[in-house]
Design a protein around this motif. Sequence first.
Motif, mmCIF file in Angstrom:
data_model
loop_
_atom_site.group_PDB
_atom_site.id
_atom_site.type_symbol
_atom_site.label_atom_id
_atom_site.label_comp_id
_atom_site.label_asym_id
_atom_site.label_seq_id
_atom_site.Cartn_x
_atom_site.Cartn_y
_atom_site.Cartn_z
ATOM 1 N N ILE A 144 0.856 -1.186 0.000
ATOM 2 C CA ILE A 144 0.000 0.000 0.000
ATOM 3 C C ILE A 144 0.889 1.231 0.000
ATOM 4 C CG2 ILE A 144 -1.829 1.209 1.250
ATOM 5 C CD1 ILE A 144 -2.214 -1.653 2.647
ATOM 6 N N GLU A 145 0.491 2.217 -0.793
ATOM 7 C CA GLU A 145 1.270 3.451 -0.840
ATOM 8 C C GLU A 145 1.403 4.041 0.553
ATOM 9 O OE1 GLU A 145 -0.208 6.424 -3.459
ATOM 10 O OE2 GLU A 145 -0.539 4.971 -5.070
ATOM 11 N N PRO A 146 2.601 4.533 0.893
ATOM 12 C CA PRO A 146 2.742 5.201 2.195
ATOM 13 C C PRO A 146 1.942 6.506 2.197
ATOM 14 C CG PRO A 146 4.744 5.422 0.879
ATOM 15 C CD PRO A 146 3.862 4.463 0.156
ATOM 16 N N ASP A 147 1.570 6.954 3.410
ATOM 17 C CA ASP A 147 0.809 8.202 3.511
ATOM 18 C C ASP A 147 1.568 9.335 2.843
ATOM 19 O OD1 ASP A 147 -1.108 6.894 4.924
ATOM 20 O OD2 ASP A 147 -0.144 7.297 6.864
ATOM 21 N N HIS A 148 0.817 10.199 2.158
ATOM 22 C CA HIS A 148 1.453 11.254 1.394
ATOM 23 C C HIS A 148 1.960 12.355 2.308
ATOM 24 C CE1 HIS A 148 2.058 13.592 -2.332
ATOM 25 N NE2 HIS A 148 1.960 14.603 -1.487
ATOM 26 N N VAL A 149 3.263 12.517 2.394
ATOM 27 C CA VAL A 149 3.842 13.651 3.101
ATOM 28 C C VAL A 149 4.638 14.486 2.106
ATOM 29 C CG1 VAL A 149 5.220 14.425 5.041
ATOM 30 C CG2 VAL A 149 4.031 12.217 5.164
ATOM 31 N N THR A 150 5.698 13.864 1.531
ATOM 32 C CA THR A 150 6.508 14.568 0.544
ATOM 33 C C THR A 150 6.203 14.075 -0.871
ATOM 34 O OG1 THR A 150 8.215 12.906 0.826
ATOM 35 C CG2 THR A 150 8.441 14.930 2.113
ATOM 36 N N GLY A 151 5.584 12.901 -0.965
ATOM 37 C CA GLY A 151 5.360 12.318 -2.281
ATOM 38 C C GLY A 151 6.514 11.428 -2.703
ATOM 39 N N PHE A 152 7.654 11.526 -2.013
ATOM 40 C CA PHE A 152 8.768 10.609 -2.257
ATOM 41 C C PHE A 152 8.491 9.347 -1.446
ATOM 42 C CE2 PHE A 152 12.404 13.662 -3.521
ATOM 43 C CZ PHE A 152 11.519 14.449 -4.221
ATOM 44 N N TYR A 153 8.334 8.222 -2.134
ATOM 45 C CA TYR A 153 7.963 7.006 -1.398
ATOM 46 C C TYR A 153 9.005 6.625 -0.364
ATOM 47 C CZ TYR A 153 3.891 5.900 -4.280
ATOM 48 O OH TYR A 153 2.673 5.917 -4.884
ATOM 49 N N LEU A 154 10.278 6.799 -0.741
ATOM 50 C CA LEU A 154 11.328 6.402 0.207
ATOM 51 C C LEU A 154 11.235 7.233 1.480
ATOM 52 C CD1 LEU A 154 14.508 5.755 -1.957
ATOM 53 C CD2 LEU A 154 12.932 4.130 -0.931
ATOM 54 N N VAL A 155 11.008 8.538 1.326
ATOM 55 C CA VAL A 155 10.929 9.413 2.493
ATOM 56 C C VAL A 155 9.647 9.133 3.281
ATOM 57 C CG1 VAL A 155 10.853 11.808 3.248
ATOM 58 C CG2 VAL A 155 12.261 11.173 1.290
ATOM 59 N N ASP A 156 8.532 9.032 2.554
ATOM 60 C CA ASP A 156 7.243 8.822 3.223
ATOM 61 C C ASP A 156 7.212 7.514 4.000
ATOM 62 O OD1 ASP A 156 6.479 11.166 2.211
ATOM 63 O OD2 ASP A 156 5.027 10.399 0.773
ATOM 64 N N ALA A 157 7.747 6.451 3.368
ATOM 65 C CA ALA A 157 7.748 5.155 4.039
ATOM 66 C C ALA A 157 8.629 5.188 5.283
ATOM 67 C CB ALA A 157 8.218 4.055 3.087
ATOM 68 N N ALA A 158 9.742 5.927 5.182
ATOM 69 C CA ALA A 158 10.631 6.032 6.336
ATOM 70 C C ALA A 158 9.951 6.803 7.460
ATOM 71 C CB ALA A 158 11.930 6.728 5.928
ATOM 72 N N ILE A 159 9.202 7.856 7.093
ATOM 73 C CA ILE A 159 8.492 8.633 8.109
ATOM 74 C C ILE A 159 7.450 7.760 8.793
ATOM 75 C CG2 ILE A 159 6.839 10.526 8.458
ATOM 76 C CD1 ILE A 159 8.329 12.056 6.287
ATOM 77 N N ALA A 160 6.744 6.961 7.981
ATOM 78 C CA ALA A 160 5.716 6.098 8.548
ATOM 79 C C ALA A 160 6.329 4.913 9.301
ATOM 80 C CB ALA A 160 4.806 5.600 7.425
ATOM 81 N N GLY A 161 7.639 4.713 9.125
ATOM 82 C CA GLY A 161 8.293 3.597 9.796
ATOM 83 C C GLY A 161 7.969 2.254 9.166
#
Lengths: 346, 302
Positions: A182-199
Amino acid sequence: MKKTTTPNRVRAVTGRIAQTIPVLFGVVVISFLLTRALPGDPAAYFAGAAASEESIQQIRVALGLDKSLPQQFLIYLQDLFQGDLGQSISTGQPVATDLANRLPASLELTLSALLISCGIAIPLGVLAATRPGSAVDHICRVLVTAGVSLPTFFTGILLIYIFYYLLGVAPSPLGRLDFIYIEPDHVTGFYLVDAAIAGDWETWVAALKQLVLPSITLALFTLAPIARMTRAAMLSALSSDYIRTARASGLSDKKILYTHAFRNALLPIVTTLGMVFSFTLGANVLVEKVFAWPGIGSYAVEALVVSDYAAVQGFVLAMAVLFVILNLVIDLMYTAIDPRIGFDSQ
Amino acid sequence: MTAISDNAAPTDTGIDNPSSHRDGPFSHIAYVLRENPVTLLAFLLFLFIVGCALFGPYLVPYDPLKTSAAHALQPPSADHWFGTDSVGRDVFSRVVVATRLDLSISIAAVGLSFVIGSILGGIAGYWGGWIDSVLNRLLDTIMAFPLFVLAMGIVAAMGNTIENIIYATAIINIPFYARLVRAEVNIRRDAGFVRAAKLAGNTDLRVLIMHIFPNTLPPMMVQISLNMGWAILNAAGLSFIGLGVRPPTPEWGIMVAEGANFIVSGEWWLAVFPGLWLMIAVFTFNLLGDGLRDIFDPRKRT
């Protein structure tokens, strides 16, 4: 070279920013002309095949096509200032919204590619320059000439064949994330960054796997000019008088190489990066198509296929504006790298 | 595209006659070729590609457009050196025949930008003044676009035809020629031989065309060669995304695009051979550009 004081620097920076205005204006004029140069009658085109003569006329008025060209240009400018790039026919959304939604995917790809290629090309160029005639130097030269001859779309396909079909280590080349994630929650739109933020590290790894092949494809393409320029700039820096002086003063090789030579070589390297970025934005289109990457490049290609002109021209304008801003940033970075630079002296 | 910066520096002295001492220019060329076998290879490859473009269509073993369902998707064999595609066409014949089209597109585009760029750059460099400023602004604006993207926009706006691919490629290349000619003309406008020519009663136009312009040709040759490679890539890239050339016309970009659909199921020869051929063509022109630089401008050798 005159001594730069702080108010001078501020003036130089504002002057440089002011310089972008005529260029931006020129870009807008050209993209306006491109939108008005559509084959045939745009009104008839926008009205669709089954439209009657009145409805075409209505659309002509609605689009402002009955007015003179300068008037149309003013309307176009007004729309631009409101962030209105027109309506995409294929998606039914405003072009600006579409582009904004898809831009992070392209930027993530471009930036990771540039990181990879700088990470390889700059050390390679430095090594080649410090050891002329060595194996590293020869590798560098071969890479440089071969690199600029590589069609990006072909390298991409070759990589897919090797790493997906033959070796089976790469995921299927279809977009940014396998559908089971599932796509990570949209924060920056960069999946790598967003997924890292979401842990969510599982998604992070999956997104990284999808990113590796396309960004290597782009990186291979940008490697050559950066390595070539690094090598040339380092060679000329190393043969300069101040390096001889530094050597004569008994400084260590390492210190000479990194603080004296490399710092001076950085200027032409950064200039090249600006050029490279332009090529990358173009190559992005091809790479995104090969890897079905949902960025603005593949958006433009899809729009081209169905003759969705507003979307294509919006894309062209957005890319140009992005590039102008980037060049501005690069020029401003000069002042950070090289305090001698004043823009008015150029 | 590193040639841009390389060519920017003035090259005024020995350029007209790199080694005129007593053995003529050809011995210098022979020397460079002997010293640098890579350049020799580039010349041979160049002849090979031009040969393919000229004679390829008469020599290939199969009709590049003839389909044959019985022979679809065959891997490379003695009969079909590069295999066959999804409708049974011979990939080798298609690749060779495509050389002419791809080469024509890029030659036409580079020729156009050479002519237009020379005229604009010559005028701006010789007379300077407001023409120069206007031209510089215009070129800056073109260069402000990512060039491949601008080409896409132009083709989309003017219509999806091969001619428009040529115009688009020419337009995005004009700045490189115009700037080079402008710089080369500008540094010579007050040179001794120019003054002498003017004193002898030549008009400005004649001095510009007959006396100054020929001096810009050596660096232009290098630029043309490097640009050819880029123009081929550009044209193939545009047709890869579906602009310009239409299937079933054999063209490298389209063939790679069609082959891309089969690469994930392992039919690699459809995309790999046209891609390799394209790469070799571009590589040849790039090597040739470096080689020409060695011949015309020995000081810039890297």
